[in-house]
Design a protein around this motif. Sequence first.
Motif, short mmCIF file in Angstrom:
data_model
loop_
_atom_site.label_atom_id
_atom_site.label_comp_id
_atom_site.label_asym_id
_atom_site.label_seq_id
_atom_site.Cartn_x
_atom_site.Cartn_y
_atom_site.Cartn_z
N THR A 1 71.75 77.33 88.21
CA THR A 1 73.06 77.36 87.53
C THR A 1 73.24 78.24 86.61
OG1 THR A 1 72.10 75.15 87.26
CG2 THR A 1 74.22 75.67 86.25
N GLY A 2 72.23 79.10 86.15
CA GLY A 2 72.43 80.15 85.14
C GLY A 2 71.03 80.80 84.68
N PHE A 3 71.26 81.66 83.91
CA PHE A 3 70.39 82.72 83.51
C PHE A 3 69.06 81.68 82.45
CE2 PHE A 3 69.06 86.25 80.52
CZ PHE A 3 68.01 86.83 81.32
N TYR A 4 67.80 81.88 82.74
CA TYR A 4 67.03 80.96 82.37
C TYR A 4 65.80 81.96 81.71
CZ TYR A 4 65.12 76.19 82.65
OH TYR A 4 64.60 74.98 82.44
N PRO A 5 65.75 82.81 80.91
CA PRO A 5 64.88 83.70 80.36
C PRO A 5 63.68 82.95 79.41
CG PRO A 5 66.82 84.00 79.01
CD PRO A 5 67.17 82.86 79.96
N LEU A 6 63.29 81.91 79.72
CA LEU A 6 62.26 81.16 79.30
C LEU A 6 60.88 81.71 79.24
CD1 LEU A 6 62.06 78.16 77.43
CD2 LEU A 6 61.34 77.25 79.71
N GLY A 7 60.53 82.36 78.02
CA GLY A 7 59.34 83.27 78.14
C GLY A 7 57.90 82.43 78.43
N ALA B 1 69.36 79.62 69.79
CA ALA B 1 69.18 79.15 70.95
C ALA B 1 70.15 78.10 71.22
CB ALA B 1 67.77 78.21 70.88
N LYS B 2 70.83 77.05 70.06
CA LYS B 2 71.82 76.18 70.61
C LYS B 2 73.10 77.06 70.85
CE LYS B 2 68.97 72.80 69.92
NZ LYS B 2 68.03 72.52 70.99
N MET B 3 73.35 77.88 70.15
CA MET B 3 74.48 78.88 70.44
C MET B 3 74.82 79.35 71.96
SD MET B 3 77.40 79.62 68.57
CE MET B 3 78.49 79.42 70.22
N LEU B 4 73.30 79.85 72.46
CA LEU B 4 73.37 80.37 73.79
C LEU B 4 73.86 79.29 74.74
CD1 LEU B 4 69.86 82.38 73.62
CD2 LEU B 4 72.09 83.43 74.24
N LEU B 5 73.43 78.06 74.49
CA LEU B 5 73.94 77.13 75.33
C LEU B 5 75.21 77.03 75.79
CD1 LEU B 5 71.55 74.10 74.10
CD2 LEU B 5 71.12 75.53 75.98
N ASP B 6 75.99 77.23 74.77
CA ASP B 6 77.53 77.35 75.04
C ASP B 6 77.98 78.60 75.83
OD1 ASP B 6 78.45 75.04 74.14
OD2 ASP B 6 78.64 75.91 72.02
N ASN C 1 76.22 79.32 78.57
CA ASN C 1 75.60 78.88 80.05
C ASN C 1 74.42 79.68 80.23
OD1 ASN C 1 75.46 77.39 82.46
ND2 ASN C 1 76.33 78.98 83.42
N ILE C 2 73.54 80.00 78.94
CA ILE C 2 72.34 80.59 79.19
C ILE C 2 71.39 79.81 78.73
CG2 ILE C 2 71.20 82.69 78.28
CD1 ILE C 2 73.69 84.20 78.23
N HIS C 3 70.36 79.67 79.17
CA HIS C 3 69.09 78.88 78.73
C HIS C 3 68.23 79.70 77.63
CE1 HIS C 3 65.55 76.41 78.25
NE2 HIS C 3 66.02 75.54 78.99
N PRO C 4 68.31 79.35 76.37
CA PRO C 4 67.85 80.03 75.57
C PRO C 4 66.21 80.62 75.93
CG PRO C 4 68.42 77.90 74.54
CD PRO C 4 68.55 77.72 76.22
N PRO C 5 65.90 81.54 75.24
CA PRO C 5 64.39 81.88 75.36
C PRO C 5 63.25 81.05 75.14
CG PRO C 5 65.51 83.73 74.35
CD PRO C 5 66.37 82.57 74.38
N THR C 6 62.14 81.08 74.95
CA THR C 6 61.14 80.06 74.36
C THR C 6 61.13 80.35 73.08
OG1 THR C 6 59.58 80.26 76.39
CG2 THR C 6 58.63 79.78 74.44
N VAL C 7 61.16 79.36 72.12
CA VAL C 7 61.50 79.67 70.59
C VAL C 7 60.25 79.17 69.90
CG1 VAL C 7 64.06 79.69 70.79
CG2 VAL C 7 62.63 77.38 70.49
#
Lengths: 485, 449
Positions: free
Chosen positions: A70-76, A399-404, A406-412
């Motif tokens: 679906t979209g970018f998913y840079p989950l560390g 992180a929540k702003m990134l969702l808008d 269409n980017i999955h946030p990094p590991t936070v």
Amino acid sequence: MKGEKLIFEKSRKGNRGYSLPPLDVPSQKLADLLPEKSLRKEKAALPEISESEVVRHYVNLSQMNHGVDTGFYPLGSCTMKYNPKINEDVARLQGFAALHPYQKEEMVQGAMRLLKDIEEYLCQIGGMDKTTLQPAAGAHGELTGLMLIRAYHKKNGNPRKTIIIPDSAHGTNPASVTMCGYDVVEIPSDEKGCVDLEALKEVLDEDVAGLMLTNPNTLGLYDENIEEICQLVHGVGALLYYDGANANAIMGYSRPGDMGFDVIHYNLHKTFATPHGGGGPGSGPVGVKEKLVPFLPVPVVEEDGEKLYFNYDLPDSIGKVRSFYGNFGVVVKAYTYIRMMGPDGLKRVSEDAVLNANYLMEKLKMTYDLPYQRRCMHEFVLSGSKQKKDHGITTRDIAKMLLDFNIHPPTVYFPLIVEEALMIEPTETESLETLNEFIQVMEKIAEMAQDDPDRIRESPFNTPVRRLDETKAAREPVLKWQPES
Amino acid sequence: MGKHYLPQTDQTRKRMLEEIGLQSVEELFNCCIPPGVRFQGSLDLPPALSEMEARKHLEGLAGENQSTAELVSFLGGGVADHYIPSAVDHIISRSEFYTAYTPYQPEVSQGTLQNIFEFQSMICLLTGLDVANASMYDGGSALAESAWMAHGSTRQNKIMISRTVHPEYRQVVQTYADAIGLEIVEIPFKDGLTDYDLLEKSADKKTAAVIIQQPNFFGLIENTEKVGQITGNLTKTLFVAALDPISLGLLKPPGEYGCDIAVGEGQPLGNPLSFGGPHLGFFAARDKLLRKMPGRIIGITEDVEGQRGFVMTMQTREQHIRRHRATSNICSNQALNALAAAVYMSLMGREGITEVAEQCLQKTSYLQKGIKEISGFDLAFEGPVFKEFVVKTKKSWDSVEKKMMEQGILPGIDLKRFYNELENHFLVCVTEKRTKEEMDKFLNALEGI
């Protein structure tokens, strides 16, 4: 109401989503076949729905998910790379998917060949001597590896008491240590983000069974003292465990076995491109050096010149960590990936993964704090502390702003040693365009933190649901749907 | 070399390197990896295949196996050949499901989260217990986690487990127990059932858990009420049952016979055999044990606009928060397999799960009756069974298996491999997929031996 109703809320008496052929043997009374007291009094209230509605329900649910497709998913540390489609097809071949684990070995030689071969490929990639494919996930691999360490020490007369873990370790590491009956000794990282050698020396003694390490670590940094660390740990007779969660950084460039590690787990669902499935199934094969081979879980695949067979005759084996032979279907996908990439392809994977991460790091360090100013490997950790201090915008808000977008946030908020941490792992399957878009979005959010912080605090706006009240979920737990009585 | 998964071209790589002030990719590795541990040369792996070649190669390997799809399988022992409706695979093939990960960001994971919530609910309905988690690796490891949890919640070290529990599950429990020094006491069986008298005598206050399987490994229906009484009399001791989820279409839910933790292998719910994995373990327990449970648990909440939503909850049990004090180390579990199970349960529904169970039961009885008529073969144990049963024979197992396989029949599992005393005994499994015609073929073949 927005969102999707619960499937139970769509149930209508008399609807059905299945068809079965009529019973073709003489029907007997239930009471003649089962004792009355063992029978259910009421049927289980599973939903009653037609197939068309079931399918629509789940398709609607799927559309509320963000996936790699679906979209970018840079989950560390999760290595959310693209999952090749052919892997899905081959794992579903009847010659694999319709094999029963208790079929005779003669009937499943193709499957056993695949197991044997990927074991050897993984040994080659990790620099180890033997691999077991039994563990079902990374944490399961950790537990298995620690059990091997315990069995080894026990065989030598003393199982020992503790396992050393750096403070930057994944949460599964200390949890696995406890499950294996060891105590955790945590050591701090040094100012460069790596193992503090002096701290390590202080805690090393004959009680130490082993050290668990991720290299590159969760900061994405390769520990340049790795050879000395291994010497020190081996010096007190302890063993070294390699958490392979970050192995995407080093294929063809550095091998844990050569660094001095005795045990390693690989995450097939990270490094070897098998899908994460919304939280599994994964696969966490464990590779070992020769001295730990006798303790591997049974069975191990062996070859006697004529055929492949399962060897259960390992007197010193730890036993079994799950039924049968592991997550075979996942292993088929990883095997296919390795065969399609080949040695040069895997090396290129690590190159591009490391290049993508360094590119992002260089571009983003102008906008966000970078606590450890060094070249990174496959991932890096930024801090949102500047945004927090200057504008009251937390990493959670970012992180929540990134969702808008269409980017999955990094590991936070991980690793714990970095304040307001944002752990970013782009992986090699992202294009320059995607990376540049991400940089622009991150810069825009930093600007918004200054100009319109409330919008960030209230985000996301465009997701299927907005910010959710986790406290309420924990204080007033509703953990299942219940039929009205 | 699988280059089609890698969007960076030589040109983009060069451009990116320039922008970060480097000449070559090698420099990225040179600066970080000490020369002593830098791998030289090329990994000794087979050269890369194109997709076309890979498919052909994999089809070749798959073709070297004889799958149950081309044979008639009576193999069970924890995993069995149940029918999987087409819709199941179509749904789990939605890449929004299978390319996502653990729902750390609930706002974009409502699909996964709502599904797990519904899965939890369905498992509770089947088991009659209060809470269920998002899934475990498989039946064996779920059982091992239940022993670990029983130890954690009772602070006692003794685990009693019936020898009629799946032998591989017992092995997994033993392996987990060894790591922390739990004592495993095996309860022998009498006439194929747990020896309840012996259990009653040896269970005591030091017993953290009593573990049985229903239906047991031999397919027999255990007296679960009796076990419930025994554990009920010991205030702390937990009653753990390992279950076949399909059987729960007919059998009394464990929550109604005093069971505290119900686990089992979820494969029969819409998951292919796949040579033993990936499948899923399910795990349900009483409310009072909630905070000791392993794994992910999903709960309902609201968003800022008051709309219903789902989140991971009770996370203070879990490794990413609690680290070494977590109730388990489990992180990735079997979410996609649990999705398949939930879709299966949705399709089957209230009536379907009952009908499947009843067909298994009726067909099993038909085959049992037929076998009793054949000389040289008999049922090893009397007593009601669900979808499996043990056949004993005066012939040698090897000859039976050989003759049956010549006719394309997988007759069952040789029990000698697990129980020394059960030589020339085999475990037969009959699912709803077996037809009268196939069973008659089985009986004819047996008669011909």
